[in-house]
Scaffold this active site. Structure first.
Site, PDB file in Angstrom:
ATOM      1  N   TYR A 157       0.834  -1.202   0.000  1.00 44.48           N
ATOM      2  CA  TYR A 157       0.000   0.000   0.000  1.00 44.48           C
ATOM      3  C   TYR A 157       0.870   1.253   0.000  1.00 44.48           C
ATOM      4  O   TYR A 157       0.648   2.189  -0.779  1.00 44.48           O
ATOM      5  CB  TYR A 157      -0.903  -0.029   1.233  1.00 44.48           C
ATOM      6  CG  TYR A 157      -1.837   1.151   1.361  1.00 44.48           C
ATOM      7  CD1 TYR A 157      -2.920   1.307   0.508  1.00 44.48           C
ATOM      8  CD2 TYR A 157      -1.648   2.103   2.365  1.00 44.48           C
ATOM      9  CE1 TYR A 157      -3.789   2.381   0.642  1.00 44.48           C
ATOM     10  CE2 TYR A 157      -2.517   3.171   2.506  1.00 44.48           C
ATOM     11  CZ  TYR A 157      -3.581   3.316   1.637  1.00 44.48           C
ATOM     12  OH  TYR A 157      -4.439   4.376   1.764  1.00 44.48           O
ATOM     13  N   LYS A 161       1.180   4.305  -2.857  1.00 45.82           N
ATOM     14  CA  LYS A 161       0.892   5.705  -2.556  1.00 45.82           C
ATOM     15  C   LYS A 161       2.125   6.589  -2.770  1.00 45.82           C
ATOM     16  O   LYS A 161       2.007   7.727  -3.238  1.00 45.82           O
ATOM     17  CB  LYS A 161       0.355   5.844  -1.133  1.00 45.82           C
ATOM     18  CG  LYS A 161      -0.992   5.155  -0.910  1.00 45.82           C
ATOM     19  CD  LYS A 161      -2.083   5.722  -1.824  1.00 45.82           C
ATOM     20  CE  LYS A 161      -3.447   5.135  -1.518  1.00 45.82           C
ATOM     21  NZ  LYS A 161      -4.528   5.699  -2.338  1.00 45.82           N
ATOM     22  N   THR A 192     -14.820   4.189   6.875  1.00 47.83           N
ATOM     23  CA  THR A 192     -15.501   3.584   5.733  1.00 47.83           C
ATOM     24  C   THR A 192     -15.264   2.064   5.764  1.00 47.83           C
ATOM     25  O   THR A 192     -14.479   1.555   6.567  1.00 47.83           O
ATOM     26  CB  THR A 192     -14.974   4.132   4.393  1.00 47.83           C
ATOM     27  OG1 THR A 192     -13.631   3.662   4.189  1.00 47.83           O
ATOM     28  CG2 THR A 192     -15.001   5.647   4.354  1.00 47.83           C
TER      29      THR A 192
END
Length: 271
Positions: A157, A161, A192
């Site tokens: 991840y 990014k 979320t």
């Protein structure tokens, strides 16, 4: 001082539009009078999101789109240009995450994360760029604190990014004479469903619980901050106090930041 950017009667295209952040962006820009183009992998979910917006009187058009497939992005963007008249703002919001130790993570998981987070944004940007240039529009990229700082248990991840920052900071330089703005947004931890779809090392949903650093932000508060920053022409938006402190500490003492971050997140990978 540049003039405030207005969004009434403009077309705002959002990827990952059926998720929590995507819906919040759609609603906020729609309330400002924008027409909204919604793109998401899930056909039923994007249709539901579009229906909710129409019920609130917001002009929109939703389409299924797999951002990892370049032709999907070309076809979807061409359809939105035909239907809504062009692209004034593209919000590259679609993304996935991963929580697993590097040594226990299959190479295909890294590739999947890069395909969605980096190449998904690249594909959509390439497809929308002619319209953005013609209309002197705005690119918004949803990155992360992991775009400028290491993050324990999220090597794939963080790599994706960091790559987004390199791509879009460089693209901004290429577009500076074309009138196209580029804003990179680095939220902290957002409330979320995204957190519960993280990939484990084998590519399945991870059983590891998520830790958070700082206050958990609502999608609506993120959308409001992004909207205001888009109006004013910001280049980089770091949304949390933890994010701003992280950026400072990683510049001054990266080893100290690493120690604090590992201490806070190490338990995530305990089974």
């Amino acid at each position: 001082m540049s003039a405030k950017r207005l969004f009434e009667d403009k077309t705002v295209v959002i990827t990952g539009a059926a998720g929590g952040l995507g819906r919040a962006f759609s609603r906020r820009f729609g309330r400002a009078g924008a027409k909204v183009g919604l793109l998401d992998l899930e056909r039923d979910a994007v249709a539901s999101a579009a229906g909710d917006l129409r019920a609130d009187g917001i002009a929109c058009h939703g389409l299924p789109c797999d951002v990892t497939r370049e032709q999907d992005c070309k076809d979807a963007m061409a359809k939105l240009v035909e239907t809504l008249g062009g692209v004034d703002v593209l919000i590259n919001n679609a993304g996935i995450t991963q929580r697993s130790a590097f040594a226990e993570t299959a190479t295909d998981v890294f590739r999947r994360v890069m395909d969605v987070n980096l190449f998904g944004s690249l594909h959509c940007t390439k497809a929308a760029l002619p319209s953005l240039v013609k209309r002197r529009g705005l690119l918004i990229v949803i990155s992360s604190i992991a775009g400028f700082a290491p993050l324990y248990g999220r090597t794939g991840y963080a790599a994706s990014k960091h790559a987004l920052h390199g791509l879009f900071d460089s693209l901004r330089a290429e577009l500076r004479n074309e009138g196209v703005g580029v804003m990179i947004v680095c939220p902290g931890f957002v409330d979320t469903h995204f957190a519960f779809t993280a990939l484990d090392g084998d590519g399945r949903p991870t059983p590891h619980p998520r830790s958070t650093l700082g206050r958990l932000m609502s999608p609506e508060s993120v959308a409001e901050s992004v909207f205001r920053a888009a109006e004013s022409g910001k280049r980089l938006l770091i949304l949390s106090a933890v994010g701003r402190l992280t950026r400072l500490v990683t510049k001054i003492s990266p080893a100290f930041y690493e120690w604090m971050m590992v201490r806070s997140l190490r338990s995530e990978l305990d089974r």
